[in-house]
Motif scaffolding. Sequence first.
Motif, PDB file in Angstrom:
ATOM      1  N   LYS A  37       0.827  -1.202   0.000  1.00 39.59           N
ATOM      2  CA  LYS A  37       0.000   0.000   0.000  1.00 39.59           C
ATOM      3  C   LYS A  37       0.860   1.249   0.000  1.00 39.59           C
ATOM      4  CE  LYS A  37      -4.175  -1.795   2.262  1.00 39.59           C
ATOM      5  NZ  LYS A  37      -5.026  -1.709   3.479  1.00 39.59           N
ATOM      6  N   ASP A  38       1.954   1.204   0.788  1.00 41.63           N
ATOM      7  CA  ASP A  38       2.852   2.356   0.846  1.00 41.63           C
ATOM      8  C   ASP A  38       3.527   2.587  -0.510  1.00 41.63           C
ATOM      9  OD1 ASP A  38       2.212   2.757   3.491  1.00 41.63           O
ATOM     10  OD2 ASP A  38       3.941   1.640   4.278  1.00 41.63           O
ATOM     11  N   TYR A  95       1.101   4.170  -2.787  1.00 37.05           N
ATOM     12  CA  TYR A  95       0.862   5.569  -2.414  1.00 37.05           C
ATOM     13  C   TYR A  95       2.009   6.443  -2.898  1.00 37.05           C
ATOM     14  CZ  TYR A  95       0.147   9.716   0.457  1.00 37.05           C
ATOM     15  OH  TYR A  95      -0.020  11.014   0.880  1.00 37.05           O
ATOM     16  N   ASN A  96       3.240   5.960  -2.676  1.00 35.13           N
ATOM     17  CA  ASN A  96       4.416   6.730  -3.078  1.00 35.13           C
ATOM     18  C   ASN A  96       4.512   6.885  -4.596  1.00 35.13           C
ATOM     19  OD1 ASN A  96       5.242   7.061  -0.406  1.00 35.13           O
ATOM     20  ND2 ASN A  96       6.433   5.163  -0.408  1.00 35.13           N
ATOM     21  N   LYS A 130      -3.418   4.119  -7.760  1.00 31.46           N
ATOM     22  CA  LYS A 130      -4.669   3.814  -7.059  1.00 31.46           C
ATOM     23  C   LYS A 130      -5.298   2.584  -7.694  1.00 31.46           C
ATOM     24  CE  LYS A 130      -5.800   8.575  -5.785  1.00 31.46           C
ATOM     25  NZ  LYS A 130      -6.817   9.658  -5.891  1.00 31.46           N
TER      26      LYS A 130
END
Length: 939
Positions: A790-791, A794-795, A799
């Motif tokens: 997920k990180d 995000y980085n 999505k």
Amino acid sequence: MYELRPFHHHPRPPPSHPNPQNSKLRTHSHASVSLSQVSTTLEVAPHPPLLQSSSFQLSASTTDARSVVPIRARHAQMIKSPKNSDSEPKARALVTSYLELGDRGSAVVGFLLGLEGNYTSWISFLEEFESSGGDLREILEVFLDLKCRGGVGFGSRVVTLILKICASVHHSWMGLGIHAGLIKMGLDSDVYISCALLGFYRWCFGVGIANQVLNELSEPDDRLWNQAIIMNLEGGEFSQALGLFRAMQLGPWKTSPRTIVKLLQACGKEGALDKGKQIHGYVLKHGLESNSFVCNSLVTMYSRNHKLDLATRAFDWMEDPSSSSWNSIISSHALHGHLSDAWNLFHEMEFSGTKPDTITWNCLLSGHALHGSYEEILTILRRMQTAGFRPGSSSITIVLQAVIELGLLTAGKEIHGYVMRNEHEFDVYVGTSLVDMYVKNDYMSSAQAVFDNMKNKNIFAWNALISGYSFQGQFQDAERLLAQMEEEGVQPDLVTWNGLVAGYSMHGKNDEALAVIDDIKSSGSNPNVVTWTSLISGSSQQGNYRKSLKHFIQMQREGILPNSATISCLLRSFAGLSLLQNGKEAHCFSIRNGYTDDAFIATALIDMYSKSGDIKSAYAVFRKTKNKTVPCWNCMMMGFANYGLGTEVISVFNEMQGSGLLPDAISFTAVLSGCKNSGLVSEGWKYFDSMSKAFSIEPTTEHYSCMVDLLGRAGYLDEAWDFIQTMPLKPDASMWGAFLGSCRIHRNLEYAEIAAKQLYELEPRNSANYVVMMSLYAMSNRWGDVDRIKDVMYNEGLKPGPIWSWTQIDDRAHVFYAGGKPHEDEGEIYFELYQLVSEIKELGYVADMACVHQQVDDDAEGEKLLLSHTEKLAITYGLMKRRSSSSAPIRVIKNTRTCSDCHTAAKFISIARGCEILLKDGIRFHHFKAGKCSCNDYW
């Protein structure tokens, strides 16, 4: 001999009435000639001048008076001398001398008085006269001068030819005046003059008026009857011509072979088989079957009426068929697709001692081109050259069409070389075909070079190049060429505009395509069905199915009826959106309009029903299709494959080969897909190995990807890994994606991480790969790895893609989003779903917590998350709105792969509510009935 057709000039549309302003005539006197010969005195009514400014001023301005004096002296001497055998050559030389000096008026006088009775001389004179810059109306001026002011009388042949010139230049006033004079003198019964009068009225006033004149003519003879019939046939009055033919049979008149030929040609064109048979009876009764032109016309007439057996019988009656007769029968068989019979006739022709000519070879080339035997065309070309024939422009054009269809650029270049060596490049049809060949092989620079070298560019050459640039997405070049086209005085037509519309639409530029449609309207034209179909097709190819339907609605609002191509594109959009009911309506429209025999429509219907969850209807259409093409077979096999019906796929594949059709690369993709969706590993290996060995088809990345998926889904992950490592192609994203999907099914993290690493490099922006790994880690309770991914996402600014399911209630699609906008009836849906889950739990349903990809405190919270899966909401809503008496299945479309919990729940729901559920996920179809799924839990 004396036809109604005017000399040299192509006919213009006849005026509805005489126009005095366009018929100006002057009279002149020629003092240098003494006129005393009178054979028939014809009074001509006065007329306005024919020419605004007479070209006879040449006698004074451009002719050397001194050089013309001896010629005029010789002319005067000829007039005084009695006629003898030397008169005609002397008169011809005199006329030539006048024309060489530019004294066309005197040349006409000399000709009218010296060669008036010789028809052949007339033809020669008119050619010589026009080549010297003369206008035919000048001849009419001299004729009037001689008649009105010189008192000269002329015989019927001269009057006949003057009437023909009146018809040619559409000088209605003069022709009417001559007719009036003929009636006054009682000379309108002369057969030559009568024929010429018919021609005059036909060209100046139309066939209807000419027929009225015919009725007023007294005592018509054979020639007049025959000319009248031909006149009506050429004017499109087929029924009137037949009526005249019948009327001839009631009298002593005979129909000429030429007229019979024309009538038979018209019967072939009009599809009038019965009338043709009656004319055939006349031929037999009057012994005209020995006339080769008549017999050839009989062969062609029967052929065009699809009576090849009667055409063959007509040919067999010929005692000694000419080469044109052989060509007629060979062409008839070839154009009807009886290619082997055409070749047999070709060999019979050679055996009979009649040598085939270029037309014979072109008949064979045309027949093979018409019926898609393109590879055979190249063989015919080689045989033709071996036989000593040099292919002409017609042959080359046909061969280039075959090269285009086969995509043989190298062969096309060789033909281009032949064209240049034999100076055919200036032929407009050959040049256009070369441009088209290079365009369709994506060689735009070569297409442009050929185009630039063309001397006479027609609209087809411009359109081919503009559409080529447009389809390639080179819109600046297309617009540049369009501007150049208009600068050179060539106005774009609908084909030009439609090429731009199609190109813009194909490349997703809908606004630009719609702007072109506005340009069409601004230019004074109207967008037609091809225009809108191009827009609909382009949107459909881009996957913009909703825009495609929107364009179709707009097309209907503008009152344009769809054709078979429109319906084919529309069905593709319905298939993409799985709109079964709309697809059925399109099917009904196709039946009413007789489109279902079209192979493209049949294939599109099979595709639509397959992708809309009605495989039974797809198979019914497939069975009813008579002339199945390879794409039709492929579409049916792919439909079965998507339902996991591998055995049926193999059965259709074997049946296809039994019908004589060879499978192509797409056929093997369908077969391997059927095997992978059914777990038929050994069968998959068998067909994969046979591709190159038995069918000489080299496997592509798509086929290798199918094999990786087949092995992986079946649990042979080690074999799938070895297969990837040893295959001759570098594995792409599709192969690694298939391998990762198999690792997810069998929860193999070791191989999954290897595959994911490759995918992160190949598709760094594809969030789906990260989501698959998150689900795998969640299944293994490795929540730390879930958070890590997920990180990363995000980085990277990634999505997860939207997840949705939808079902159609009546004419409205109800969409359910994961984490998106809630449905308007969400409260009622969840209430019904809670009750439904309680029911299926009593039947043995247990929630699969492995499908919960979020860390939860207890199973109760996990069950709540599972209830929010979009396919469950769509199924529940479908049940809520389902009529109690309805037996139709609940149909749900989901854009991603369904989870095992939803799959299990759907099986129990089918038991609890006694219904059928069709669920189409991102991979395949699932048909739930009585607690079982069509996939047999293998997906």
